[in-house]
Design a protein around this motif. Structure first.
Motif, short mmCIF file in Angstrom:
data_model
loop_
_atom_site.label_atom_id
_atom_site.label_comp_id
_atom_site.label_asym_id
_atom_site.label_seq_id
_atom_site.Cartn_x
_atom_site.Cartn_y
_atom_site.Cartn_z
N MET A 144 14.81 121.18 56.89
CA MET A 144 14.18 120.22 55.99
C MET A 144 14.33 118.77 56.43
SD MET A 144 14.47 119.81 51.84
CE MET A 144 16.18 119.24 51.83
N CYS A 147 9.04 117.04 43.18
CA CYS A 147 9.60 118.39 43.07
C CYS A 147 9.03 119.04 41.82
CB CYS A 147 11.13 118.38 43.06
SG CYS A 147 11.88 117.56 41.65
N ASN A 170 13.92 124.87 53.06
CA ASN A 170 14.36 124.37 54.37
C ASN A 170 13.17 124.19 55.30
OD1 ASN A 170 16.39 123.40 56.08
ND2 ASN A 170 16.69 125.39 57.04
N VAL A 215 8.86 119.22 47.55
CA VAL A 215 9.87 120.28 47.61
C VAL A 215 9.82 121.03 46.28
CG1 VAL A 215 11.41 119.14 49.25
CG2 VAL A 215 11.67 118.68 46.81
N GLU A 239 16.78 120.06 46.32
CA GLU A 239 16.15 119.75 47.61
C GLU A 239 15.74 118.28 47.66
OE1 GLU A 239 13.98 123.93 48.92
OE2 GLU A 239 13.07 122.74 47.33
N LYS A 297 9.68 122.70 51.17
CA LYS A 297 10.54 123.60 50.40
C LYS A 297 11.14 124.67 51.29
CE LYS A 297 6.66 126.53 49.00
NZ LYS A 297 5.93 127.15 47.88
#
Length: 376
Positions: free
Chosen positions: A45, A82, A39, A62, A67, A37
């Protein structure tokens, strides 16, 4: 010919891979999720996702749907979760892309199911229980409502429940009573889900600190975030696992000058030279994520020596005092790195800034060029 970067974050992918292997060894019977998460905590990332997969990480995690979709667009096809979404998130696109979603309430679970109507596959959903962090996740009666919704939606064929998870509040304090309490709440929540006829799927609770210090919490999967990047979850946390900081932040000196005693430096003259000295201008500042709070407190390394940051950090520039030392334009000033060669670390900068090392690396951006070394 390309000129060298003026501000550069050098990312050591071999160190990253070694950290992942060391963390996996802490929980040998559990699967491992590398968290990417924000970046990848400032490390980039997409490159870090590829490096994590190459290092054998079966799961990536993430925060946001966007993302996750960015990882899929970059070619990642592995297990991916996510967990943070406001109403109206692109749940349908995530389902089509094979992303596992998290439901933290019955309302959110129903929204995921409704948004995925017509998708080629059922949404794969993990349920998040709030065991005491009081952040995201369902708690008490809200969890009971989510359990009922999960049973109904799965029975109707609208979703597939694939996991149940939560997050520690105090894992970086191994003896804090909240840790045992949260594990008890999690166990009860899983039992309630099972009693409703829903298999809990992958059970996961351990973050970086718990992975390193709390084997009882490892369960089916552990989620490693900051530790994968070689940074202690808390500077006082003790463990035997060897981790190496992955990021080295450095810049090329733009100017060197001699100033007399009494010369004020930077805005507000918050620092004044007590004697004639040599100053070096480092072309990075808060526009690139350097905390103003580090003004007159942090150190950098120039030509193998630590030197103090003097005066206020500006948007694009900061100044270091070389004293009677020497430097030339183009020399490298290292803000932080692993510390193996005496340079400051991200934790040193966190201490100087009154923050945590997570923030120091995550906020690195602006004009910083990321350079990756090590694994292909």
């Amino acid at each position: 010919m390309t000129s060298p970067p003026q501000i550069e974050a050098v990312i050591d992918l071999e160190a990253f891979a070694a950290n992942i292997a060391a963390l996996a060894a802490c929980a040998p019977t559990s699967a491992l999720m590398t968290v990417l998460k924000a970046n990848a905590y400032g490390h980039g990332m997409i490159p870090m996702a590829r490096a994590a997969r190459a290092a054998g990480s079966p799961w990536l995690g993430v925060a946001t749907v966007d993302e996750a979709l960015e990882l899929r667009a970059a070619g990642d096809t592995g297990a991916l979760l996510c967990w943070l979404a406001s109403p109206g998130a692109s749940f349908g696109a995530a389902v089509e892309a094979g992303v596992e979603l998290t439901a933290s309430s019955a309302e959110q679970l129903r929204e995921i199911a409704d948004a995925s109507r017509g998708a080629s596959d059922r949404p794969r959903v993990q349920l998040k229980v709030d065991t005491g962090l009081s952040r995201n996740g369902a708690r008490g009666p809200q969890w009971t409502e989510l359990v009922a919704a999960a049973a109904a939606e799965q029975a109707a064929g609208h979703v597939e429940i694939t996991g149940t998870w939560s997050h520690f509040a105090c894992a970086d304090e191994p003896n804090h009573p909240a840790n045992d309490a949260q594990q008890d709440v999690f166990r009860d929540a899983v039992d309630e889900l099972s009693a409703a006829g829903v298999h809990p799927g992958l059970r996961h609770l351990a973050n970086s600190a718990a992975t390193l210090t709390r084997p009882s919490s490892h369960l089916d999967l552990v989620r490693v975030g900051i530790a994968a990047y070689g940074i202690r979850p808390d500077p006082t946390l003790t463990y035997e696992t060897v981790l190496t900081p992955v990021m080295t932040l450095r810049a090329r000196i733009a100017q060197v000058k001699r100033v007399p005693a009494g010369a004020g430096v930077s805005y507000g003259h918050q620092w004044t030279a007590g004697r004639a000295t040599t100053l070096a201008l480092v072309p990075t500042g808060y526009g690139d994520g350097i905390a103003i709070a580090a003004s007159n407190r942090a150190e950098l390394q120039v030509r193998g020596e630590r030197v103090p940051l003097v005066g206020r950090v500006c948007m694009d520039q900061l100044v270091v005092d070389l004293g009677d030392g020497t430097a030339t334009r183009g020399d490298v000033a290292t803000l932080f790195g692993p510390g193996h060669d005496g340079e400051p670390t991200a934790q040193d900068w966190a201490t100087a800034s009154g923050t945590i090392a997570y923030e120091v690396v995550t906020r690195v951006g602006g004009r910083t060029v990321r350079t990756y070394k090590g694994l292909a």
